[in-house]
Scaffold this motif. Structure first.
Motif, PDB file in Angstrom:
ATOM      1  N   LYS A  39      -8.451   0.028   3.633  1.00 18.64           N
ATOM      2  CA  LYS A  39      -9.377   0.805   3.508  1.00 18.64           C
ATOM      3  C   LYS A  39      -8.788   2.338   4.317  1.00 18.64           C
ATOM      4  O   LYS A  39      -9.961   3.486   4.117  1.00 18.64           O
ATOM      5  CB  LYS A  39     -10.773  -0.016   4.814  1.00 18.64           C
ATOM      6  N   LYS A  40      -7.488   1.940   4.482  1.00 19.43           N
ATOM      7  CA  LYS A  40      -6.560   3.199   5.241  1.00 19.43           C
ATOM      8  C   LYS A  40      -5.836   4.096   4.148  1.00 19.43           C
ATOM      9  O   LYS A  40      -5.284   4.425   3.883  1.00 19.43           O
ATOM     10  CB  LYS A  40      -6.335   3.327   6.691  1.00 19.43           C
ATOM     11  N   MET A  41      -5.600   3.065   2.396  1.00 21.78           N
ATOM     12  CA  MET A  41      -4.728   3.251   1.786  1.00 21.78           C
ATOM     13  C   MET A  41      -5.624   3.569   0.437  1.00 21.78           C
ATOM     14  O   MET A  41      -4.582   4.039  -0.270  1.00 21.78           O
ATOM     15  CB  MET A  41      -3.890   2.541   1.427  1.00 21.78           C
ATOM     16  N   LYS A  42      -6.738   5.366   0.799  1.00 15.68           N
ATOM     17  CA  LYS A  42      -7.291   5.333  -0.564  1.00 15.68           C
ATOM     18  C   LYS A  42      -7.043   6.509  -1.055  1.00 15.68           C
ATOM     19  O   LYS A  42      -6.881   7.092  -2.462  1.00 15.68           O
ATOM     20  CB  LYS A  42      -8.784   5.541  -0.579  1.00 15.68           C
TER      21      LYS A  42
ATOM     22  N   GLY B  18     -13.928 -10.373   5.598  1.00 17.38           N
ATOM     23  CA  GLY B  18     -14.221  -8.666   5.352  1.00 17.38           C
ATOM     24  C   GLY B  18     -12.975  -7.986   5.003  1.00 17.38           C
ATOM     25  O   GLY B  18     -13.033  -6.655   4.336  1.00 17.38           O
ATOM     26  N   GLU B  19     -12.279  -7.730   5.769  1.00 17.60           N
ATOM     27  CA  GLU B  19     -10.926  -7.119   5.333  1.00 17.60           C
ATOM     28  C   GLU B  19     -10.329  -6.309   4.000  1.00 17.60           C
ATOM     29  O   GLU B  19     -10.077  -8.388   3.350  1.00 17.60           O
ATOM     30  CB  GLU B  19      -9.893  -7.115   6.366  1.00 17.60           C
ATOM     31  N   LYS B  20      -9.686  -5.507   3.503  1.00 23.08           N
ATOM     32  CA  LYS B  20      -9.290  -5.127   1.540  1.00 23.08           C
ATOM     33  C   LYS B  20      -7.633  -5.383   2.427  1.00 23.08           C
ATOM     34  O   LYS B  20      -7.676  -4.270   2.903  1.00 23.08           O
ATOM     35  CB  LYS B  20     -10.135  -4.100   1.242  1.00 23.08           C
ATOM     36  N   VAL B  21      -7.285  -6.231   1.549  1.00 23.15           N
ATOM     37  CA  VAL B  21      -5.919  -6.326   2.175  1.00 23.15           C
ATOM     38  C   VAL B  21      -4.506  -5.811   0.798  1.00 23.15           C
ATOM     39  O   VAL B  21      -5.324  -6.479  -0.230  1.00 23.15           O
ATOM     40  CB  VAL B  21      -5.321  -7.546   2.964  1.00 23.15           C
ATOM     41  N   GLN B  22      -3.638  -4.997   0.603  1.00 20.84           N
ATOM     42  CA  GLN B  22      -2.294  -4.793  -0.088  1.00 20.84           C
ATOM     43  C   GLN B  22      -1.546  -5.544   0.486  1.00 20.84           C
ATOM     44  O   GLN B  22      -1.080  -4.435   0.643  1.00 20.84           O
ATOM     45  CB  GLN B  22      -2.867  -3.482  -0.347  1.00 20.84           C
ATOM     46  N   TYR B  23      -1.176  -6.898  -0.723  1.00 18.52           N
ATOM     47  CA  TYR B  23       0.119  -6.988  -0.379  1.00 18.52           C
ATOM     48  C   TYR B  23       1.662  -6.426  -0.928  1.00 18.52           C
ATOM     49  O   TYR B  23       1.446  -5.538  -2.422  1.00 18.52           O
ATOM     50  CB  TYR B  23       0.290  -8.453  -0.380  1.00 18.52           C
TER      51      TYR B  23
END
Length: 295
Positions: free
Chosen positions: A216-219, A97-102
């Motif tokens: 989720k923390k980089m919006k 369920g985590e949203k990850v940006q590489y």
């Protein structure tokens, strides 16, 4: 007569509380990245040391840990927005369920080293032996690959979960485990102590090391600007390392990775650090296929 002119207890207490609040706000606004004492984190250490991050835009704070599990806790929780980790760990979090940006591939690789007293010369000799690894990580996936290649029943290779980088190396040095996975510079330390290499992840023609951020923390607009500044500093650090060589940052590697500075010269000379770019979709799919088949 002596007259006291110092601050009262209540004034001192109030100032300390205000300082704590101010520092907490600064830390909350900073871009925090979980790091390990491994060589794939070197660009971040160099960028921080040389002040390559634009401090007018981003205050990068490195959060040091010695185990991947702790990095995950920080990444998912409130302690860090990003992490230097591996693709398997991140895709495992995505699966849950985590949203990850590489943001970058680190070029990290892992080697399967065997205890020099265990007399393990081939993969088939892993039968009835212990292997240290971390569950749901690149070392877990590579362990499956090693066991499958050896055509040994998986239940006959006794995997033990050892998450701490230093503990894992110590277990090899003290003869407490037969085989384990290490990345640099710990792998070089083990090789110099005559522990044989049985398998190298680079043979799979796949890149596992990544720098990832929690989407989720980089919006917010501020976070996005911070990320842009981070990438510029990261790329500049990679250029500096490739130009000057890892030995140029001997003291930095020794301090953050806690190894003898003299050992830095023994690290592989062909290590290169690439500019920030995400992993290949093919690599993500290979990891995803493996994760589907594990319990």
């Amino acid at each position: 007569m002596l007259i006291g002119c110092g601050k009262s207890y209540e004034e001192t207490k109030r100032e300390r509380q205000q300082t704590r609040i101010r520092l907490a706000k600064e830390d909350s606004a900073a871009l925090k990245i979980a790091v390990l004492p491994t060589l794939d984190c070197l660009p971040l250490y160099v960028a921080k040391q040389l002040e390559l991050f634009d401090t007018a835009v981003v205050d990068v704070r490195l959060k040091p840990f010695t185990a991947q599990m702790d990095c995950d806790t920080a990444f998912v929780g409130t302690s860090a927005e990003g992490a230097v980790t591996d693709l398997v760990r991140m895709e495992y979090l995505v699966k849950h369920g985590e949203k990850v940006q590489y943001v970058a591939q680190t070029g990290a690789y892992w080697q399967l080293l065997t205890n020099r007293t265990a007399r393990i010369r081939q993969l088939k000799h892993l039968e009835d032996k212990t292997m240290a690894m971390t569950r749901y990580s690149v070392t877990d996936m590579l362990s499956d690959r090693a066991v499958d290649s050896a055509k040994v029943k998986t239940e006959y290779v006794f995997r033990i979960q050892v998450n701490d980088v230093y503990v894992r190396l110590k277990m090899l040095q003290n003869g407490m485990v037969d085989a384990l996975w290490l990345t640099e510079p710990q792998a070089t330390v083990a090789r110099l102590e005559k522990h044989p290499v049985l398998l190298d992840s680079r043979r799979l023609n796949m890149n596992f090391g990544v720098v990832a951020f929690n989407m989720k923390k980089m919006k917010t607009y501020e976070r996005k600007k911070q990320l842009e500044a981070f990438v510029k500093g990261y790329d500049a650090a990679c250029d500096s390392i490739n130009k000057n060589g890892i030995s140029h940052y001997r003291d930095l590697v020794a301090r953050y990775c806690k190894i003898n500075p003299n050992l830095v010269d023994s690290l592989p000379k062909d290590l290169k650090f690439n500019h920030a770019r995400g992993p290949l979709q093919a690599d993500i799919e290979r990891v995803g296929a493996w994760l589907k088949n594990i319990k």
